[in-house]
Scaffold this active site. Structure first.
Site, PDB file in Angstrom:
ATOM      1  N   HIS A 164       0.881  -1.182   0.000  1.00  0.00           N
ATOM      2  CA  HIS A 164       0.000   0.000   0.000  1.00  0.00           C
ATOM      3  C   HIS A 164       0.912   1.224   0.000  1.00  0.00           C
ATOM      4  O   HIS A 164       1.964   1.212   0.663  1.00  0.00           O
ATOM      5  CB  HIS A 164      -0.854   0.057   1.276  1.00  0.00           C
ATOM      6  CG  HIS A 164      -2.092  -0.785   1.259  1.00  0.00           C
ATOM      7  ND1 HIS A 164      -2.517  -1.513   2.345  1.00  0.00           N
ATOM      8  CD2 HIS A 164      -3.030  -0.989   0.284  1.00  0.00           C
ATOM      9  CE1 HIS A 164      -3.648  -2.144   2.046  1.00  0.00           C
ATOM     10  NE2 HIS A 164      -3.975  -1.846   0.805  1.00  0.00           N
ATOM     11  N   CYS A 258      -2.279   2.985   8.905  1.00  0.00           N
ATOM     12  CA  CYS A 258      -3.345   2.090   8.409  1.00  0.00           C
ATOM     13  C   CYS A 258      -4.554   2.100   9.341  1.00  0.00           C
ATOM     14  O   CYS A 258      -5.663   1.809   8.932  1.00  0.00           O
ATOM     15  CB  CYS A 258      -2.844   0.653   8.309  1.00  0.00           C
ATOM     16  SG  CYS A 258      -1.306   0.436   7.431  1.00  0.00           S
TER      17      CYS A 258
HETATM   18  N1  ARG Z   1      -3.867  -7.097   6.721  1.00  0.00           N
HETATM   19  C1  ARG Z   1      -4.279  -5.892   6.061  1.00  0.00           C
HETATM   20  C2  ARG Z   1      -4.331  -6.144   4.561  1.00  0.00           C
HETATM   21  O1  ARG Z   1      -3.486  -6.807   4.056  1.00  0.00           O
HETATM   22  C3  ARG Z   1      -3.359  -4.751   6.379  1.00  0.00           C
HETATM   23  C4  ARG Z   1      -3.829  -3.440   5.826  1.00  0.00           C
HETATM   24  C5  ARG Z   1      -2.863  -2.332   6.034  1.00  0.00           C
HETATM   25  N2  ARG Z   1      -3.417  -1.095   5.645  1.00  0.00           N
HETATM   26  C6  ARG Z   1      -2.767  -0.051   5.104  1.00  0.00           C
HETATM   27  N3  ARG Z   1      -3.392   1.051   4.916  1.00  0.00           N
HETATM   28  N4  ARG Z   1      -1.529  -0.175   4.702  1.00  0.00           N
HETATM   29  O2  ARG Z   1      -5.219  -5.677   3.865  1.00  0.00           O
END
Ligand code: ARG
Length: 270
Positions: A164, A258
């Site tokens: 991300h 996140c």
């Molecule tokens: N386990 C979550 C996923 O893989 C983590 C999300 C992390 N979020 C972020 N904004 N980086 O979707």
């Protein structure tokens, strides 16, 4: 400036599936540690920093709902909802949409192409930097540009560990962003350097400690307690630095950014 954000208690937070390289079914999270770390972050925001923290009730069966930054991208009174790539998270959209409607938001749009909210789209002044391809499609960026009436600069991520945009890129203040260069293509780095006067480059250790998954209000910055190098650089710039432990969430590939959705996303001059 006081921020207004959306968080979600980690009541059902767990590793039930693997959808990024950090998640390992063999490496479960400790619910007590996760709760302790989350509550410390919540307290820092509300008590120490005086930010306005809204809460969306956690829903059983959605262990990643704690990562509210994936639940939307808010710009003014407009809300871009997520189209999650992985079926495991797709059901979260309904809950986030319901929450925004209850709050009175009416300008909602869900892109047809994959788009994982603010996790992959960060506002810097009047520019929206948007990440792809791991979890959002570049085609969603054009949808965002027309819904939000904003310039979208697509940034291509190259390393699956930084899947991300908010895992490798921090909006620091009006002049600065921080990023981990190896997580981006050369062309994308050029696109950032071309627009942002001050690009702070993080080293590998800080990036792996999720030091770029940080929350800043321009003067105060909240980041992982293990990201020591970049914390020192923010201090030298005169910023107030708050370091918080988030390693229990990193087992799921997430950090404090996140878990923090900005509800007052604004474009400069509007
Ligand atoms: N386990 C979550 C996923 O893989 C983590 C999300 C992390 N979020 C972020 N904004 N980086 O979707």
């Amino acid at each position: 400036m006081a921020k207004s954000v959306l968080m979600c208690r980690p009541e059902y937070f767990a590793i039930h599936y693997e959808i990024n390289p950090w998640m390992d079914l063999e490496c479960p999270v400790c619910p007590e540690t996760a709760t302790r770390q989350w509550e410390a972050l919540y307290q820092l925001y509300t008590e120490t920093l005086g930010w306005d923290v809204n809460l969306i009730p956690p829903v059983e069966g959605f262990p990643d709902m704690v990562f509210t930054a994936n639940g939307a991208l808010v710009v003014g009174d407009k809300v871009a909802l997520p189209t999650f790539r992985h079926p495991e998270r797709q059901g979260e959209t309904w809950w986030f949409e319901s929450w925004f409607r209850e709050q009175g938001f009416t300008a909602l749009y869900q892109p047809r192409h994959d788009f994982e909210g603010e996790g992959d789209a960060l506002i810097w002044n009047d520019t929206l930097f948007a990440g792809y391809p791991w979890r959002s499609d570049q085609a969603a960026h054009a949808e965002l540009a027309s819904f939000l009436d904003v310039e979208v600069v697509s940034l291509q991520l190259t390393d699956a560990r930084f899947y991300h945009l908010d895992t490798a890129f921090t909006v620091v203040d009006r002049q600065s962003v921080a990023l981990y260069p190896p997580a981006f293509t050369q062309e994308s780095l050029e696109a950032v350097r071309h627009r942002v006067p001050n690009v702070i480059e993080a080293n590998e250790a800080d990036a792996l400690a999720y030091g770029l998954n940080a929350v800043s209000d321009g003067e105060r910055i909240v980041l992982s307690d293990r990201a020591t190098g970049i914390a020192e650089r923010y201090r030298q710039r005169g910023m107030e630095v708050h370091r918080v432990a988030i390693d229990e969430f990193q087992k799921s590939g997430g950090g404090m950014k996140c878990m923090t959705l900005d509800l007052r996303g604004r474009l400069q001059g509007r």
